[in-house]
Scaffold this motif. Structure first.
Motif, short mmCIF file in Angstrom:
data_model
loop_
_atom_site.label_atom_id
_atom_site.label_comp_id
_atom_site.label_asym_id
_atom_site.label_seq_id
_atom_site.Cartn_x
_atom_site.Cartn_y
_atom_site.Cartn_z
N ARG A 77 0.84 -1.20 0.00
CA ARG A 77 0.00 0.00 0.00
C ARG A 77 0.88 1.26 0.00
O ARG A 77 1.97 1.26 0.55
N GLU A 109 -3.85 -0.73 7.69
CA GLU A 109 -3.97 -2.19 7.55
C GLU A 109 -3.32 -2.85 8.76
O GLU A 109 -2.17 -2.57 9.08
N ALA A 129 -6.14 8.45 12.21
CA ALA A 129 -6.65 7.54 11.18
C ALA A 129 -6.77 6.12 11.73
O ALA A 129 -7.72 5.39 11.42
N GLN A 145 -9.87 5.98 13.92
CA GLN A 145 -11.08 5.90 13.10
C GLN A 145 -11.22 4.53 12.45
O GLN A 145 -12.31 3.96 12.43
N ARG A 146 -10.12 3.99 11.96
CA ARG A 146 -10.15 2.68 11.29
C ARG A 146 -10.67 1.59 12.22
O ARG A 146 -11.43 0.72 11.81
N ARG A 163 -5.91 8.22 5.50
CA ARG A 163 -7.33 7.87 5.57
C ARG A 163 -7.47 6.58 6.37
O ARG A 163 -6.57 5.72 6.31
N PRO A 164 -8.54 6.40 7.07
CA PRO A 164 -8.74 5.14 7.79
C PRO A 164 -8.61 3.91 6.89
O PRO A 164 -8.09 2.87 7.31
N THR A 165 -9.03 4.05 5.64
CA THR A 165 -8.93 2.92 4.70
C THR A 165 -7.49 2.61 4.32
O THR A 165 -7.22 1.53 3.78
N ASP A 166 -6.56 3.51 4.61
CA ASP A 166 -5.13 3.26 4.35
C ASP A 166 -4.52 2.34 5.40
O ASP A 166 -3.47 1.75 5.18
N ASP A 176 -12.33 2.21 15.10
CA ASP A 176 -13.44 2.74 15.89
C ASP A 176 -13.11 2.83 17.38
O ASP A 176 -13.86 2.37 18.24
#
Length: 182
Positions: free
Chosen positions: A12, A25, A102, A105-106, A20-23, A108
């Motif tokens: 990645r 892993e 991040a 947030q990822r 971003r939280p989606t970054d 929670d």
């Protein structure tokens, strides 16, 4: 727009200035933290940030264990610096804070001030233990450790692979607790 893009072990690309939280892993976090040595390497035997995180989580009450495990997860993306150096680098602190947010947030992680204080206390107790067990022995006082007693248990550091696996296993356990509301 200024960027600071790194590549993680999973391949990645993450812009640590705009994470971003989606970054984020979990496998990257576990692998990277297992490869990072605490105290800038000033330990008698390699001791990873991943193992440190597992140990911090273990001494917290169950509802805080997942947050304790992930308390240094941002370092997986920006590296670990010894605290006395980190305090002199506001731009590093800022970027680490962006990544840590991040992470929160990822996964929670919703922490109140008391929760953050409890995690900080556990981190300091573990620091006292790590200093006793892993660092060169001397009689210099560390003001951050005033009045703090180390844990009874002695630390024998894990290998990089074992620390990564322990981190992942702890995540699985604590995420399950989190789901159960424990």
């Amino acid at each position: 727009m200024t960027t600071a893009i790194i590549q993680t072990v999973s391949g990645r690309y993450v812009d640590v200035l705009h994470p971003r939280p989606t970054d984020i892993e979990l496998g990257d976090i576990a692998h990277h933290l297992a490869q990072l040595c605490r105290f800038g390497g000033a330990v008698r035997r390699f001791y990873s940030v991943a193992e440190h995180s597992v140990r911090v989580a273990r001494i917290l009450p169950p509802p805080l264990r997942l947050a304790g495990l992930l308390h240094d997860a941002g370092e997986a993306y920006v590296a670990d610096l010894a605290s006395p150096i980190k305090r002199t680098l506001p731009s590093y602190q800022y970027v680490e804070g962006l990544v840590q947010e991040a992470v929160r947030q990822r996964f929670d992680l919703q922490l109140g001030r008391d929760d953050e204080a409890a995690i900080k206390r556990a981190d300091i107790v573990l620091l006292a233990t790590e200093r006793r067990d892993l660092m060169p022995h001397d009689n210099t006082e560390w003001s951050v450790l005033a009045g703090v007693s180390p844990l009874e248990e002695r630390i024998t550091p894990l290998s990089i692979e074992a620390a990564r696996d322990a981190f992942l296993a702890a995540f699985d356990e604590y995420a399950q607790l989190d789901l159960l509301g424990a």
